[in-house]
Write an enzyme that holds these catalytic residues in place. Structure first.
Site, PDB file in Angstrom:
ATOM      1  N   GLY A  63      37.529  -6.861   6.506  1.00  0.00           N
ATOM      2  CA  GLY A  63      38.464  -7.546   6.723  1.00  0.00           C
ATOM      3  C   GLY A  63      39.476  -7.655   8.013  1.00  0.00           C
ATOM      4  O   GLY A  63      40.366  -8.195   7.955  1.00  0.00           O
TER       5      GLY A  63
ATOM      6  N   GLU B  93      39.078   0.680   0.229  1.00  0.00           N
ATOM      7  CA  GLU B  93      40.547   0.164  -0.164  1.00  0.00           C
ATOM      8  C   GLU B  93      40.823   0.898  -1.315  1.00  0.00           C
ATOM      9  O   GLU B  93      42.052   1.136  -1.701  1.00  0.00           O
ATOM     10  CB  GLU B  93      40.545  -1.287  -0.574  1.00  0.00           C
ATOM     11  CG  GLU B  93      40.452  -2.245   0.768  1.00  0.00           C
ATOM     12  CD  GLU B  93      39.759  -3.482   0.553  1.00  0.00           C
ATOM     13  OE1 GLU B  93      39.588  -3.993  -0.238  1.00  0.00           O
ATOM     14  OE2 GLU B  93      39.430  -4.120   1.698  1.00  0.00           O
TER      15      GLU B  93
ATOM     16  N   SER C  61      33.457  -7.347   7.456  1.00  0.00           N
ATOM     17  CA  SER C  61      33.550  -8.777   8.249  1.00  0.00           C
ATOM     18  C   SER C  61      32.418  -9.451   8.578  1.00  0.00           C
ATOM     19  O   SER C  61      31.979 -10.286   9.458  1.00  0.00           O
ATOM     20  CB  SER C  61      34.293  -8.493   9.614  1.00  0.00           C
ATOM     21  OG  SER C  61      35.572  -8.081   9.497  1.00  0.00           O
TER      22      SER C  61
ATOM     23  N   ASN D  74      32.081  -9.404  -2.881  1.00  0.00           N
ATOM     24  CA  ASN D  74      33.350  -8.656  -3.482  1.00  0.00           C
ATOM     25  C   ASN D  74      34.486  -9.431  -3.158  1.00  0.00           C
ATOM     26  O   ASN D  74      35.000  -9.843  -2.105  1.00  0.00           O
ATOM     27  CB  ASN D  74      33.238  -7.481  -2.425  1.00  0.00           C
ATOM     28  CG  ASN D  74      34.502  -6.593  -2.798  1.00  0.00           C
ATOM     29  OD1 ASN D  74      35.188  -6.711  -3.971  1.00  0.00           O
ATOM     30  ND2 ASN D  74      35.093  -5.507  -2.058  1.00  0.00           N
TER      31      ASN D  74
ATOM     32  N   GLU E  93      29.907   0.667   5.306  1.00  0.00           N
ATOM     33  CA  GLU E  93      31.020  -0.425   5.771  1.00  0.00           C
ATOM     34  C   GLU E  93      31.860   0.622   6.689  1.00  0.00           C
ATOM     35  O   GLU E  93      32.744   1.436   6.187  1.00  0.00           O
ATOM     36  CB  GLU E  93      31.874  -0.750   4.505  1.00  0.00           C
ATOM     37  CG  GLU E  93      30.993  -1.564   3.419  1.00  0.00           C
ATOM     38  CD  GLU E  93      31.896  -2.370   2.686  1.00  0.00           C
ATOM     39  OE1 GLU E  93      31.809  -3.544   2.842  1.00  0.00           O
ATOM     40  OE2 GLU E  93      32.742  -1.938   1.933  1.00  0.00           O
TER      41      GLU E  93
ATOM     42  N   LYS F  38      37.407  -9.111  -4.196  1.00  0.00           N
ATOM     43  CA  LYS F  38      38.594  -8.148  -3.999  1.00  0.00           C
ATOM     44  C   LYS F  38      39.621  -8.714  -4.954  1.00  0.00           C
ATOM     45  O   LYS F  38      39.130  -9.276  -6.176  1.00  0.00           O
ATOM     46  CB  LYS F  38      39.346  -8.151  -2.832  1.00  0.00           C
ATOM     47  CG  LYS F  38      38.081  -7.511  -1.704  1.00  0.00           C
ATOM     48  CD  LYS F  38      38.642  -7.581  -0.360  1.00  0.00           C
ATOM     49  CE  LYS F  38      37.430  -6.950   0.428  1.00  0.00           C
ATOM     50  NZ  LYS F  38      37.718  -6.201   1.643  1.00  0.00           N
TER      51      LYS F  38
ATOM     52  N   HIS G  58      35.019   2.142  -2.623  1.00  0.00           N
ATOM     53  CA  HIS G  58      35.431   1.324  -1.699  1.00  0.00           C
ATOM     54  C   HIS G  58      36.455   1.802  -0.852  1.00  0.00           C
ATOM     55  O   HIS G  58      37.464   2.377  -1.488  1.00  0.00           O
ATOM     56  CB  HIS G  58      35.828  -0.105  -2.142  1.00  0.00           C
ATOM     57  CG  HIS G  58      35.993  -0.999  -1.424  1.00  0.00           C
ATOM     58  ND1 HIS G  58      36.786  -1.315  -0.424  1.00  0.00           N
ATOM     59  CD2 HIS G  58      35.064  -2.021  -0.739  1.00  0.00           C
ATOM     60  CE1 HIS G  58      36.854  -2.068   0.370  1.00  0.00           C
ATOM     61  NE2 HIS G  58      35.569  -2.916   0.215  1.00  0.00           N
TER      62      HIS G  58
HETATM   63  P1  PGA Z   1      35.174  -8.138   4.433  1.00  0.00           P
HETATM   64  O1  PGA Z   1      35.024  -7.067   3.148  1.00  0.00           O
HETATM   65  O2  PGA Z   1      33.754  -8.868   4.448  1.00  0.00           O
HETATM   66  O3  PGA Z   1      36.396  -8.992   4.128  1.00  0.00           O
HETATM   67  O4  PGA Z   1      35.139  -7.253   5.569  1.00  0.00           O
HETATM   68  C1  PGA Z   1      33.985  -6.259   2.905  1.00  0.00           C
HETATM   69  C2  PGA Z   1      34.397  -5.323   1.679  1.00  0.00           C
HETATM   70  O5  PGA Z   1      35.485  -4.809   1.884  1.00  0.00           O
HETATM   71  O6  PGA Z   1      33.571  -4.855   0.916  1.00  0.00           O
END
Ligand code: PGA
Length: 226
Positions: free
Chosen positions: A161, A89, A191, A8, A155, A10, A87
């Protein structure tokens, strides 16, 4: 079964040249890459690339007066196979509710896309109660045969993140709870890096949804190659 590893990206990288460069480095990896919409054009994808493209979001309508939005039908017509839906976000920054996510899932399935449904608790919340609620509401009135096509990404929001790892043992408890509720492919995300990825796979996850570490070609290749 071979783990399903999904990148991903982003809202990264910030230029087309950088995206092309990253695509080239990933050319021989059997993974799914979810870049920004503007990098989904098949002409940007290097010839002979093994990876499959996924989107990071879609609208719930096929077309219409929704300025700035992208429909599942548009994605399908570009050859996109997967789409991340719900997601955290999107839930947090764009106020996506479970009702909206449910509508998006239905339309994505209608156009033959494989949804990657993200669920997970925020800091301090009860993981099981939250994933149960999200599954109930997000999958509402979706036919059993369609539900089977959905990939679930667990998640924990507090681990996304942040570098705050969710211990694999702890993630496993939620994984087992989700498995008790739904017999689908379940990925872990939050992460993940090359040092922790194997632990999540050992816990029984079917794959990983990787954000930050998927922008570093070397690190991502290590995750993919186990
Ligand atoms: P990250 O993101 O690995 O940077 O924590 C994972 C995600 O948001 O799918």
């Amino acid at each position: 079964m071979k783990p399903l590893i999904i990148a991903n990206w982003k809202m990264n990288p910030s230029t087309l040249a950088e995206a092309k460069n990253l695509f080239n480095k990933f050319k021989n990896l059997d993974v799914v890459i979810c870049p920004s919409f503007c990098y989904l054009d098949s002409k940007i994808r290097p010839a002979g690339a093994r990876f499959i493209l996924g989107a990071q979001n879609c609208h719930w309508e096929e077309k219409g007066a929704y300025t700035g939005e992208i429909s599942p039908k548009m994605l399908e017509s570009l050859g996109v196979k997967y789409v991340i839906i719900g997601h955290s976000e999107r839930r947090i920054h764009f106020q996506e509710t479970d009702e909206i996510i449910n509508k998006k899932l239905k339309t994505a399935l209608e156009f033959g896309l494989i949804p990657i449904l993200c669920i997970g608790e925020k800091e301090g919340e009860d993981a099981k109660a939250i994933v149960e609620k999200q599954l109930n509401e997000d999958l509402k009135e979706i036919a059993e045969d369609d539900i089977k096509k959905i990939i679930i990404a667990y998640e924990p929001v507090w681990a996304i993140g942040t570098g705050n790892f969710c211990e694999a043992e702890k993630a496993k408890e939620t994984l087992e709870f989700i498995r008790g509720r739904i017999n689908n492919k379940i990925l872990y995300g939050g992460s993940v890096n090359s040092k922790t990825s194997a632990d999540y796979m050992k816990s029984g996850f079917d794959g990983l949804l990787v954000g930050g570490a998927s922008l570093d070609a070397e690190e991502f290749a290590k995750i993919v190659n186990g």
